[in-house]
Design an enzyme around this catalytic site. Structure first.
Site, mmCIF file in Angstrom:
data_model
loop_
_atom_site.group_PDB
_atom_site.id
_atom_site.type_symbol
_atom_site.label_atom_id
_atom_site.label_comp_id
_atom_site.label_asym_id
_atom_site.label_seq_id
_atom_site.Cartn_x
_atom_site.Cartn_y
_atom_site.Cartn_z
ATOM 1 N N ASP A 28 0.940 -1.353 -0.047
ATOM 2 C CA ASP A 28 -0.085 0.078 0.011
ATOM 3 C C ASP A 28 0.887 1.197 0.001
ATOM 4 O O ASP A 28 2.226 1.218 0.071
ATOM 5 C CB ASP A 28 -0.952 -0.038 1.180
ATOM 6 C CG ASP A 28 -2.062 1.035 1.221
ATOM 7 O OD1 ASP A 28 -2.401 1.234 -0.019
ATOM 8 O OD2 ASP A 28 -2.652 1.766 2.117
ATOM 9 N N GLU A 30 0.902 5.787 1.364
ATOM 10 C CA GLU A 30 0.392 6.925 1.527
ATOM 11 C C GLU A 30 0.864 7.988 0.714
ATOM 12 O O GLU A 30 2.069 8.091 0.506
ATOM 13 C CB GLU A 30 0.497 7.075 3.135
ATOM 14 C CG GLU A 30 -0.019 5.971 3.934
ATOM 15 C CD GLU A 30 -1.458 5.719 3.855
ATOM 16 O OE1 GLU A 30 -2.322 6.540 3.403
ATOM 17 O OE2 GLU A 30 -1.848 4.950 4.383
ATOM 18 N N ASP A 87 -2.114 4.127 -6.659
ATOM 19 C CA ASP A 87 -0.938 3.623 -5.831
ATOM 20 C C ASP A 87 0.076 3.314 -7.013
ATOM 21 O O ASP A 87 1.417 3.388 -7.129
ATOM 22 C CB ASP A 87 -1.041 2.348 -5.337
ATOM 23 C CG ASP A 87 -1.945 2.345 -4.083
ATOM 24 O OD1 ASP A 87 -1.695 3.229 -3.176
ATOM 25 O OD2 ASP A 87 -2.726 1.745 -3.772
ATOM 26 N N TYR A 153 -1.931 3.545 11.579
ATOM 27 C CA TYR A 153 -2.964 3.488 10.484
ATOM 28 C C TYR A 153 -2.449 2.883 9.198
ATOM 29 O O TYR A 153 -3.208 2.202 8.500
ATOM 30 C CB TYR A 153 -3.715 4.799 10.562
ATOM 31 C CG TYR A 153 -4.509 5.010 9.269
ATOM 32 C CD1 TYR A 153 -5.584 5.116 9.248
ATOM 33 C CD2 TYR A 153 -3.767 5.242 7.888
ATOM 34 C CE1 TYR A 153 -6.573 5.250 8.188
ATOM 35 C CE2 TYR A 153 -4.586 5.591 6.804
ATOM 36 C CZ TYR A 153 -5.997 5.569 6.955
ATOM 37 O OH TYR A 153 -6.883 5.781 5.833
ATOM 38 N N ASP A 157 -3.231 -1.034 7.042
ATOM 39 C CA ASP A 157 -3.702 -0.970 5.655
ATOM 40 C C ASP A 157 -3.232 -2.270 4.796
ATOM 41 O O ASP A 157 -3.517 -2.629 3.639
ATOM 42 C CB ASP A 157 -3.222 0.432 4.925
ATOM 43 C CG ASP A 157 -4.448 1.525 5.094
ATOM 44 O OD1 ASP A 157 -5.288 0.866 5.819
ATOM 45 O OD2 ASP A 157 -4.059 2.438 4.866
#
Length: 369
Positions: A28, A30, A87, A153, A157
């Site tokens: 993943d 961010e 992504d 957090y 994910d």
């Protein structure tokens, strides 16, 4: 919930080396994208199912991503992501490679008729009964140091993805749809790697332009694209779609002509007006035979009737196969197929190949053609 923050190339190399025998990895990112053209990578997350540990890679600290690039290229390792469209943009910009093979858990859920566009938290709850926190959804991921809450957090994910993947993969395999999903994953990665300029056909009313005007619109949009990429600013900050269309319709030849364009930004005229006039003038000098063909008009009554039949038949096929109808074809492709059925020549998207071409499109063409 366990995680480790990676802030150096040596730590990254060590983390991936520790998991050299892995057959799958959850991935993943961010990122931030508020004032830039390109997504700004803020964190990369990896989770190898065997470890129970999330690796949080800080792209603002790590300078050499070679081990991660090698991992993405390693086809013996399945890359598990949820709704990875943006992504993939991050990977293309930061790494120059795409993760292969790719298993998209959101798309997998749609192939199992669990819902279209299912969020990560909703899917995790549906499959494993685990609740995913949403506290840091709008966090400033470029701020440093990262807080413990942000890291937790980010870790969650990827930590829930392997169990979701395992269950969805087994169900897809049992239903004969696993190859469909993997083909779509390869297609998504290929599309992201191409990094193409969006077609001007998405600009409202562009279909009304004649060939010369369309050539100007394309030239202006290409100029905007290049400037957006060079300056790393959103396209709309350079020039809006509506203003691009105005230039194509009005073809200004002098700086004072911009005054007659409705709400055209004075800052663009003062800084880029002369360049835009040059772009337009060069396009107006193009020979007639070299101009692009006009964009197709909206569907005619016959094509609209075909589109309605298409959608009805696709809903029937989706129900028969146990998939979300929206996963079969995007709306724009349904319209394109209606044009083809109506006898209009079309350029077939690459998405129309593979399982979709054989199982979906060919039968539709035979039944409705």
């Amino acid at each position: 919930m366990n995680w480790k923050l990676i802030e150096s190339a040596a730590e990254l190399e060590g983390a991936i080396a520790q998991n050299g025998d892995a057959v799958a990895v959850a991935v993943d990112t961010e990122f931030m994208r508020r004032r830039t053209f390109y997504p700004q990578a803020s964190l990369l997350q990896l989770h190898f199912p065997e470890t129970g540990l999330a690796w949080l890679i800080d792209p603002l600290r790590v300078e050499d991503f070679s081990p991660l690039i090698d991992l993405f290229r390693k086809r013996s390792v399945m890359k598990i992501l949820h709704a990875p469209g943006e992504d993939l943009e991050v990977f293309q910009r930061l790494l120059g490679v795409q993760p292969q093979p790719l298993f998209d858990t959101q798309r997998a859920a749609a192939f199992l008729d669990m819902g279209h566009g299912l969020s990560y938290s909703a899917l995790v709850m549906a499959v494993s009964g685990q609740e995913v926190s949403k506290e840091e959804t709008r966090s400033d991921w470029l701020a440093r140091p990262l807080t413990n809450s942000q890291q937790k957090y980010a870790a969650q994910d990827v930590l829930f993805l392997p169990s979701v993947y395992q269950q969805l993969r087994e169900q897809l395999a049992a239903a004969g749809k696993l190859q469909w999903l993997l083909e779509d994953g390869a297609q998504a990665a290929q599309t992201a790697a191409l990094d193409e300029v969006p077609s001007v056909s998405r600009i409202k009313m562009a279909w009304k332009l004649d060939r010369r005007q369309l050539a100007v619109l394309m030239a202006v949009c290409n100029w905007r694209e290049q400037r957006a990429r060079v300056t790393d600013k959103p396209r709309g900050w350079i020039l809006s779609d509506q203003h691009c269309l105005q230039l194509a319709q009005q073809n200004p030849s002098r700086l004072q002509d911009f005054q007659h364009l409705e709400d055209f930004p004075a800052s663009v005229v003062s800084k880029q007006g002369k360049v835009l006039l040059q772009v337009i003038a060069q396009t107006l000098a193009v020979e007639e035979q070299d101009l692009p063909i006009r964009l197709p008009a909206p569907l005619d009554p016959k094509q609209r009737a075909l589109l309605k039949q298409l959608k009805t038949r696709m809903r029937q096929m989706a129900k028969q196969w146990g998939v979300a109808p929206e996963i079969l074809l995007p709306a724009r492709d349904c319209e394109l197929l209606a044009r083809k059925l109506g006898g209009e020549p079309v350029r077939e998207p690459s998405l129309w190949s593979g399982w979709r071409g054989e199982r979906l499109l060919q039968p539709l063409l035979e039944q409705l053609g």
